[in-house]
Design a protein around this motif. Structure first.
Motif, PDB file in Angstrom:
ATOM      1  N   ALA A   1      68.275   5.307 -16.288  1.00 22.59           N
ATOM      2  CA  ALA A   1      68.240   4.289 -17.333  1.00 22.59           C
ATOM      3  C   ALA A   1      68.756   2.957 -16.794  1.00 22.59           C
ATOM      4  CB  ALA A   1      69.076   4.729 -18.527  1.00 22.59           C
ATOM      5  N   GLY A   2      68.057   1.879 -17.137  1.00 17.99           N
ATOM      6  CA  GLY A   2      68.426   0.545 -16.700  1.00 17.99           C
ATOM      7  C   GLY A   2      67.697   0.102 -15.445  1.00 17.99           C
ATOM      8  N   THR A   3      66.956   1.012 -14.805  1.00 22.29           N
ATOM      9  CA  THR A   3      66.249   0.705 -13.566  1.00 22.29           C
ATOM     10  C   THR A   3      64.868   0.140 -13.850  1.00 22.29           C
ATOM     11  OG1 THR A   3      67.366   2.546 -12.469  1.00 22.29           O
ATOM     12  CG2 THR A   3      65.399   1.690 -11.388  1.00 22.29           C
ATOM     13  N   GLY A   4      64.525  -0.940 -13.170  1.00 24.11           N
ATOM     14  CA  GLY A   4      63.176  -1.477 -13.183  1.00 24.11           C
ATOM     15  C   GLY A   4      62.441  -0.904 -11.985  1.00 24.11           C
TER      16      GLY A   4
ATOM     17  N   SER B   1      66.198   9.673 -17.429  1.00 20.63           N
ATOM     18  CA  SER B   1      65.798   9.380 -16.060  1.00 20.63           C
ATOM     19  C   SER B   1      64.347   9.781 -15.859  1.00 20.63           C
ATOM     20  CB  SER B   1      66.704  10.107 -15.059  1.00 20.63           C
ATOM     21  OG  SER B   1      66.581  11.496 -15.229  1.00 20.63           O
TER      22      SER B   1
ATOM     23  N   LYS C   1      60.547  -0.439 -17.181  1.00 22.53           N
ATOM     24  CA  LYS C   1      62.003  -0.370 -17.176  1.00 22.53           C
ATOM     25  C   LYS C   1      62.385   0.901 -17.903  1.00 22.53           C
ATOM     26  CE  LYS C   1      66.291  -2.644 -17.850  1.00 22.53           C
ATOM     27  NZ  LYS C   1      66.973  -3.897 -17.857  1.00 22.53           N
ATOM     28  N   VAL C   2      63.138   1.761 -17.212  1.00 23.96           N
ATOM     29  CA  VAL C   2      63.602   3.008 -17.815  1.00 23.96           C
ATOM     30  C   VAL C   2      64.710   2.637 -18.799  1.00 23.96           C
ATOM     31  CG1 VAL C   2      64.600   5.275 -17.374  1.00 23.96           C
ATOM     32  CG2 VAL C   2      63.042   4.256 -15.686  1.00 23.96           C
ATOM     33  N   THR C   3      64.533   3.003 -20.072  1.00 21.72           N
ATOM     34  CA  THR C   3      65.490   2.605 -21.110  1.00 21.72           C
ATOM     35  C   THR C   3      66.401   3.741 -21.556  1.00 21.72           C
ATOM     36  OG1 THR C   3      63.842   3.024 -22.817  1.00 21.72           O
ATOM     37  CG2 THR C   3      64.001   0.764 -21.985  1.00 21.72           C
ATOM     38  N   GLY C   4      66.062   4.960 -21.172  1.00 23.68           N
ATOM     39  CA  GLY C   4      66.904   6.098 -21.532  1.00 23.68           C
ATOM     40  C   GLY C   4      66.579   7.298 -20.675  1.00 23.68           C
TER      41      GLY C   4
ATOM     42  N   ALA D   1      62.913   7.554 -21.879  1.00 20.01           N
ATOM     43  CA  ALA D   1      62.108   6.523 -22.498  1.00 20.01           C
ATOM     44  C   ALA D   1      61.986   5.352 -21.537  1.00 20.01           C
ATOM     45  CB  ALA D   1      62.749   6.060 -23.802  1.00 20.01           C
ATOM     46  N   ALA D   2      60.904   4.613 -21.650  1.00 14.84           N
ATOM     47  CA  ALA D   2      60.677   3.456 -20.780  1.00 14.84           C
ATOM     48  C   ALA D   2      59.778   2.452 -21.489  1.00 14.84           C
ATOM     49  CB  ALA D   2      60.042   3.889 -19.472  1.00 14.84           C
ATOM     50  N   ARG D   3      59.854   1.218 -21.036  1.00 17.05           N
ATOM     51  CA  ARG D   3      59.020   0.139 -21.585  1.00 17.05           C
ATOM     52  C   ARG D   3      58.146  -0.410 -20.454  1.00 17.05           C
ATOM     53  NH1 ARG D   3      57.810  -1.747 -26.482  1.00 17.05           N
ATOM     54  NH2 ARG D   3      59.956  -1.604 -27.101  1.00 17.05           N
TER      55      ARG D   3
END
Length: 77
Positions: free
Chosen positions: A64-67, A25, A20-23, A1-3
């Motif tokens: 996840a957590g990477t912009g 990869s 931004k990757v939220t879940g 998932a990503a935003r």
């Protein structure tokens, strides 16, 4: 998932989708999909860029957590 938080263009005019990757990869050639104004879309990632100011490094994977910013193959939507 990503935003998704921003859409820009690079120096050559290619569209970049900043997200931004939220879940999970994201990898190169992954299919991503979404909905904009009620219309569904899908495309494949051709490049993943990790930015630091105006400079960037390309990578094959964003966890996840990477912009990052992603581009699609030319000739896409």
């Amino acid at each position: 998932a990503a935003r998704v938080f921003k859409i820009t263009r690079d120096e050559q005019g290619a569209r970049l989708t900043h997200l931004k990757v939220t879940g999970g990869s994201l990898t190169v050639r992954s299919a991503i999909s979404g909905e904009t104004r009620g219309e569904s879309w899908q495309e494949k990632v051709s490049q993943i860029r990790i930015y630091s100011g105006t400079r960037f490094q390309t990578t094959d994977r964003a966890d996840a957590g990477t912009g990052c910013a992603v581009s699609r193959p030319s000739g896409g939507r």
